[in-house]
Design a protein around this motif. Structure first.
Motif, PDB file in Angstrom:
ATOM      1  N   MET A  40       0.841  -1.204   0.000  1.00 18.54           N
ATOM      2  CA  MET A  40       0.000   0.000   0.000  1.00 18.54           C
ATOM      3  C   MET A  40       0.873   1.251   0.000  1.00 18.54           C
ATOM      4  SD  MET A  40      -3.082   1.340   0.186  1.00 18.54           S
ATOM      5  CE  MET A  40      -4.231   0.258   0.980  1.00 18.54           C
ATOM      6  N   ALA A  41       1.904   1.256   0.837  1.00 12.77           N
ATOM      7  CA  ALA A  41       2.802   2.410   0.899  1.00 12.77           C
ATOM      8  C   ALA A  41       3.524   2.616  -0.425  1.00 12.77           C
ATOM      9  CB  ALA A  41       3.808   2.233   2.033  1.00 12.77           C
ATOM     10  N   ALA A  42       3.975   1.527  -1.045  1.00 10.47           N
ATOM     11  CA  ALA A  42       4.688   1.640  -2.319  1.00 10.47           C
ATOM     12  C   ALA A  42       3.775   2.155  -3.427  1.00 10.47           C
ATOM     13  CB  ALA A  42       5.279   0.292  -2.710  1.00 10.47           C
ATOM     14  N   SER A  43       2.546   1.645  -3.489  1.00  8.48           N
ATOM     15  CA  SER A  43       1.643   2.086  -4.550  1.00  8.48           C
ATOM     16  C   SER A  43       1.224   3.540  -4.369  1.00  8.48           C
ATOM     17  CB  SER A  43       0.423   1.177  -4.641  1.00  8.48           C
ATOM     18  OG  SER A  43      -0.305   1.226  -3.443  1.00  8.48           O
ATOM     19  N   LEU A  44       0.987   3.973  -3.133  1.00  6.50           N
ATOM     20  CA  LEU A  44       0.624   5.370  -2.905  1.00  6.50           C
ATOM     21  C   LEU A  44       1.799   6.307  -3.174  1.00  6.50           C
ATOM     22  CD1 LEU A  44      -1.604   5.113   0.279  1.00  6.50           C
ATOM     23  CD2 LEU A  44      -2.329   5.646  -2.049  1.00  6.50           C
ATOM     24  N   THR A  45       3.004   5.867  -2.837  1.00  9.00           N
ATOM     25  CA  THR A  45       4.189   6.675  -3.123  1.00  9.00           C
ATOM     26  C   THR A  45       4.379   6.815  -4.627  1.00  9.00           C
ATOM     27  OG1 THR A  45       5.226   5.964  -1.074  1.00  9.00           O
ATOM     28  CG2 THR A  45       6.674   6.849  -2.775  1.00  9.00           C
ATOM     29  N   LEU A  46       4.226   5.712  -5.350  1.00 12.15           N
ATOM     30  CA  LEU A  46       4.356   5.756  -6.804  1.00 12.15           C
ATOM     31  C   LEU A  46       3.299   6.673  -7.423  1.00 12.15           C
ATOM     32  CD1 LEU A  46       5.786   4.673  -9.332  1.00 12.15           C
ATOM     33  CD2 LEU A  46       4.084   2.838  -9.350  1.00 12.15           C
ATOM     34  N   ALA A  47       2.059   6.588  -6.946  1.00 13.82           N
ATOM     35  CA  ALA A  47       1.004   7.457  -7.466  1.00 13.82           C
ATOM     36  C   ALA A  47       1.322   8.923  -7.192  1.00 13.82           C
ATOM     37  CB  ALA A  47      -0.343   7.089  -6.846  1.00 13.82           C
ATOM     38  N   GLY A  48       1.837   9.223  -6.010  1.00 10.70           N
ATOM     39  CA  GLY A  48       2.205  10.601  -5.688  1.00 10.70           C
ATOM     40  C   GLY A  48       3.325  11.119  -6.564  1.00 10.70           C
ATOM     41  N   LEU A  50       4.087  10.049  -9.576  1.00 14.46           N
ATOM     42  CA  LEU A  50       3.550  10.234 -10.926  1.00 14.46           C
ATOM     43  C   LEU A  50       2.741  11.521 -11.039  1.00 14.46           C
ATOM     44  CD1 LEU A  50       2.480   6.598 -11.866  1.00 14.46           C
ATOM     45  CD2 LEU A  50       4.346   7.933 -12.851  1.00 14.46           C
ATOM     46  N   LEU A  51       1.986  11.855 -10.002  1.00 14.11           N
ATOM     47  CA  LEU A  51       1.217  13.097 -10.024  1.00 14.11           C
ATOM     48  C   LEU A  51       2.127  14.319 -10.014  1.00 14.11           C
ATOM     49  CD1 LEU A  51      -1.780  12.267  -7.685  1.00 14.11           C
ATOM     50  CD2 LEU A  51      -1.833  12.669 -10.150  1.00 14.11           C
ATOM     51  N   VAL A  52       3.241  14.242  -9.290  1.00 15.01           N
ATOM     52  CA  VAL A  52       4.192  15.351  -9.293  1.00 15.01           C
ATOM     53  C   VAL A  52       4.782  15.531 -10.683  1.00 15.01           C
ATOM     54  CG1 VAL A  52       6.453  16.078  -8.430  1.00 15.01           C
ATOM     55  CG2 VAL A  52       4.722  15.250  -6.850  1.00 15.01           C
ATOM     56  N   ARG A  53       5.153  14.425 -11.314  1.00 10.97           N
ATOM     57  CA  ARG A  53       5.695  14.512 -12.684  1.00 10.97           C
ATOM     58  C   ARG A  53       4.657  15.060 -13.655  1.00 10.97           C
ATOM     59  NH1 ARG A  53      10.831  11.985 -13.976  1.00 10.97           N
ATOM     60  NH2 ARG A  53      11.744  11.856 -11.925  1.00 10.97           N
ATOM     61  N   LEU A  54       3.417  14.607 -13.506  1.00  9.06           N
ATOM     62  CA  LEU A  54       2.344  15.090 -14.376  1.00  9.06           C
ATOM     63  C   LEU A  54       2.110  16.578 -14.169  1.00  9.06           C
ATOM     64  CD1 LEU A  54       0.136  14.304 -16.412  1.00  9.06           C
ATOM     65  CD2 LEU A  54      -1.359  13.899 -14.471  1.00  9.06           C
ATOM     66  N   ARG A  55       2.164  17.025 -12.919  1.00  9.04           N
ATOM     67  CA  ARG A  55       1.983  18.449 -12.633  1.00  9.04           C
ATOM     68  C   ARG A  55       3.094  19.273 -13.265  1.00  9.04           C
ATOM     69  NH1 ARG A  55       2.385  20.600  -6.640  1.00  9.04           N
ATOM     70  NH2 ARG A  55       4.521  20.043  -7.095  1.00  9.04           N
ATOM     71  N   GLU A  56       4.315  18.751 -13.244  1.00 13.26           N
ATOM     72  CA  GLU A  56       5.429  19.467 -13.871  1.00 13.26           C
ATOM     73  C   GLU A  56       5.217  19.592 -15.376  1.00 13.26           C
ATOM     74  OE1 GLU A  56       8.846  17.239 -12.755  1.00 13.26           O
ATOM     75  OE2 GLU A  56       8.877  18.019 -10.705  1.00 13.26           O
ATOM     76  N   ARG A  57       4.746  18.527 -15.998  1.00 16.05           N
ATOM     77  CA  ARG A  57       4.516  18.569 -17.450  1.00 16.05           C
ATOM     78  C   ARG A  57       3.350  19.478 -17.814  1.00 16.05           C
ATOM     79  NH1 ARG A  57       5.867  13.005 -20.452  1.00 16.05           N
ATOM     80  NH2 ARG A  57       7.934  12.759 -19.560  1.00 16.05           N
ATOM     81  N   ILE A  58       2.285  19.416 -17.035  1.00 10.65           N
ATOM     82  CA  ILE A  58       1.134  20.280 -17.306  1.00 10.65           C
ATOM     83  C   ILE A  58       1.518  21.732 -17.065  1.00 10.65           C
ATOM     84  CG2 ILE A  58      -1.135  20.969 -16.450  1.00 10.65           C
ATOM     85  CD1 ILE A  58      -1.807  18.070 -16.122  1.00 10.65           C
TER      86      ILE A  58
END
Length: 87
Positions: A40-48, A50-58
């Protein structure tokens, strides 16, 4: 976010723990619950991340003011049979 999500007690983890204790396999159930928490910790960290990377691209593709204008338009749209009244 990931560490906090992995530390939160889960009802399914409790069911696994209690079921295994009832069967006499306590050590195995503890191992399963620890694995569940780490997953659970690994999947939530990965999702976070990915969202940071997506925010940088947007952020580079679409200025914040334009993004806010588009997002607010989606919020103002009527739902279902509702009508949007002006004024």
């Amino acid at each position: 976010m990931g560490i906090a999500g992995g530390l939160v007690p889960s009802p399914s983890a409790l069911v696994v723990l209690l079921g295994a204790v009832a069967l006499g396999r306590t050590a195995f159930s503890v191992l399963l619950v620890i694995g569940y928490g780490l997953g659970m910790a690994a999947s939530l960290t990965l999702a976070g991340l990915l969202l940071v990377r997506l925010r940088e691209r947007i952020g580079t593709a679409l200025p914040l003011e334009q993004f806010a204008a588009v997002a607010s338009e989606f919020q103002r749209r009527p739902k279902g049979g509702e009508r949007l009244e002006s004024g």
